[in-house]
Design a protein around this motif. Structure first.
Motif, PDB file in Angstrom:
ATOM      1  N   ALA A 214       0.956  -1.151   0.090  1.00 32.68           N
ATOM      2  CA  ALA A 214       0.092   0.056  -0.063  1.00 32.68           C
ATOM      3  C   ALA A 214       0.983   1.312  -0.062  1.00 32.68           C
ATOM      4  O   ALA A 214       1.944   1.314   0.339  1.00 32.68           O
ATOM      5  N   ALA A 215       0.376   2.385  -0.606  1.00 31.31           N
ATOM      6  CA  ALA A 215       1.126   3.583  -0.501  1.00 31.31           C
ATOM      7  C   ALA A 215       1.100   4.143   0.615  1.00 31.31           C
ATOM      8  O   ALA A 215       0.191   4.226   1.486  1.00 31.31           O
ATOM      9  N   ASN A 216       2.326   4.888   1.161  1.00 32.12           N
ATOM     10  CA  ASN A 216       2.469   5.497   2.417  1.00 32.12           C
ATOM     11  C   ASN A 216       2.524   7.043   2.037  1.00 32.12           C
ATOM     12  O   ASN A 216       3.662   7.448   1.780  1.00 32.12           O
ATOM     13  N   PRO A 217       1.541   7.556   2.355  1.00 33.95           N
ATOM     14  CA  PRO A 217       1.657   9.124   1.940  1.00 33.95           C
ATOM     15  C   PRO A 217       2.608  10.078   2.818  1.00 33.95           C
ATOM     16  O   PRO A 217       3.229  10.774   2.393  1.00 33.95           O
ATOM     17  N   VAL A 218       2.709   9.561   4.023  1.00 25.31           N
ATOM     18  CA  VAL A 218       3.757  10.155   5.082  1.00 25.31           C
ATOM     19  C   VAL A 218       5.043  10.252   4.571  1.00 25.31           C
ATOM     20  O   VAL A 218       5.928  11.048   4.413  1.00 25.31           O
ATOM     21  N   ALA A 219       5.527   8.748   4.307  1.00 27.71           N
ATOM     22  CA  ALA A 219       6.758   8.501   3.548  1.00 27.71           C
ATOM     23  C   ALA A 219       7.117   9.222   2.265  1.00 27.71           C
ATOM     24  O   ALA A 219       8.133   9.752   2.180  1.00 27.71           O
ATOM     25  N   ALA A 220       6.145   9.421   1.308  1.00 28.37           N
ATOM     26  CA  ALA A 220       6.153   9.901   0.332  1.00 28.37           C
ATOM     27  C   ALA A 220       6.329  11.617   0.660  1.00 28.37           C
ATOM     28  O   ALA A 220       7.236  12.165  -0.321  1.00 28.37           O
ATOM     29  N   LEU A 221       5.644  11.950   1.299  1.00 26.48           N
ATOM     30  CA  LEU A 221       5.673  13.689   1.641  1.00 26.48           C
ATOM     31  C   LEU A 221       7.153  13.830   2.347  1.00 26.48           C
ATOM     32  O   LEU A 221       7.865  14.733   1.932  1.00 26.48           O
ATOM     33  N   LEU A 222       7.626  12.961   3.085  1.00 31.10           N
ATOM     34  CA  LEU A 222       9.125  13.033   3.814  1.00 31.10           C
ATOM     35  C   LEU A 222      10.110  12.949   2.757  1.00 31.10           C
ATOM     36  O   LEU A 222      11.059  13.614   2.692  1.00 31.10           O
ATOM     37  N   LEU A 223      10.040  11.996   1.964  1.00 22.51           N
ATOM     38  CA  LEU A 223      10.880  11.761   0.841  1.00 22.51           C
ATOM     39  C   LEU A 223      10.986  12.945  -0.198  1.00 22.51           C
ATOM     40  O   LEU A 223      11.962  13.778  -0.550  1.00 22.51           O
ATOM     41  N   LEU A 224       9.908  13.769  -0.414  1.00 16.87           N
ATOM     42  CA  LEU A 224       9.465  14.872  -1.366  1.00 16.87           C
ATOM     43  C   LEU A 224      10.270  15.951  -0.644  1.00 16.87           C
ATOM     44  O   LEU A 224      10.962  16.816  -1.115  1.00 16.87           O
ATOM     45  N   GLY A 225      10.156  16.344   0.892  1.00 16.57           N
ATOM     46  CA  GLY A 225      10.664  17.303   1.510  1.00 16.57           C
ATOM     47  C   GLY A 225      12.146  17.260   1.722  1.00 16.57           C
ATOM     48  O   GLY A 225      12.706  18.245   1.602  1.00 16.57           O
ATOM     49  N   SER A 226      12.605  15.980   1.889  1.00 15.03           N
ATOM     50  CA  SER A 226      14.102  15.627   1.948  1.00 15.03           C
ATOM     51  C   SER A 226      14.714  16.204   0.577  1.00 15.03           C
ATOM     52  O   SER A 226      15.725  16.682   0.585  1.00 15.03           O
ATOM     53  N   THR A 227      14.174  15.641  -0.547  1.00 15.60           N
ATOM     54  CA  THR A 227      14.778  15.974  -1.733  1.00 15.60           C
ATOM     55  C   THR A 227      14.702  17.504  -2.339  1.00 15.60           C
ATOM     56  O   THR A 227      15.613  17.887  -2.392  1.00 15.60           O
ATOM     57  N   ILE A 228      13.580  18.139  -1.670  1.00 17.86           N
ATOM     58  CA  ILE A 228      13.592  19.681  -1.995  1.00 17.86           C
ATOM     59  C   ILE A 228      14.719  20.145  -1.056  1.00 17.86           C
ATOM     60  O   ILE A 228      15.269  21.173  -1.502  1.00 17.86           O
ATOM     61  N   SER A 229      14.648  19.878   0.291  1.00 20.10           N
ATOM     62  CA  SER A 229      15.666  20.508   1.042  1.00 20.10           C
ATOM     63  C   SER A 229      17.268  20.201   0.707  1.00 20.10           C
ATOM     64  O   SER A 229      18.213  21.076   0.722  1.00 20.10           O
ATOM     65  N   LEU A 230      17.409  19.175   0.188  1.00 20.32           N
ATOM     66  CA  LEU A 230      18.838  18.883  -0.504  1.00 20.32           C
ATOM     67  C   LEU A 230      18.963  19.759  -1.702  1.00 20.32           C
ATOM     68  O   LEU A 230      20.253  20.132  -1.712  1.00 20.32           O
ATOM     69  N   LEU A 231      18.281  20.148  -2.468  1.00 18.41           N
ATOM     70  CA  LEU A 231      18.496  20.674  -3.633  1.00 18.41           C
ATOM     71  C   LEU A 231      18.662  22.496  -3.208  1.00 18.41           C
ATOM     72  O   LEU A 231      19.381  22.863  -4.015  1.00 18.41           O
TER      73      LEU A 231
END
Length: 64
Positions: A6-23
């Protein structure tokens, strides 16, 4: 027990946030290094011989 497929929206948002922060952090570091070493357009023109007024005069003198 949660379904592992099943999709995990919290993990997806954390991954997106960490990617944006790294960039963003990479951009800030590169911009800081660039601005620390930038001497300005006058120095650039003097060192390279590229002068906007001179280039404009040459453009008008060249045959089309």
């Amino acid at each position: 027990m949660p379904d592992p497929d099943a999709a995990n929206p919290v993990a997806a948002l954390l991954l997106l946030g960490s990617t944006i922060s790294l960039l963003a952090a990479t951009y800030v570091v590169c911009y800081t290094f660039f601005m620390a070493n930038w001497e300005g357009w006058e120095s650039w023109n003097r060192r390279t011989g590229l002068d906007a007024e001179h280039a404009e005069e040459e453009r008008h003198r060249r045959p089309k």
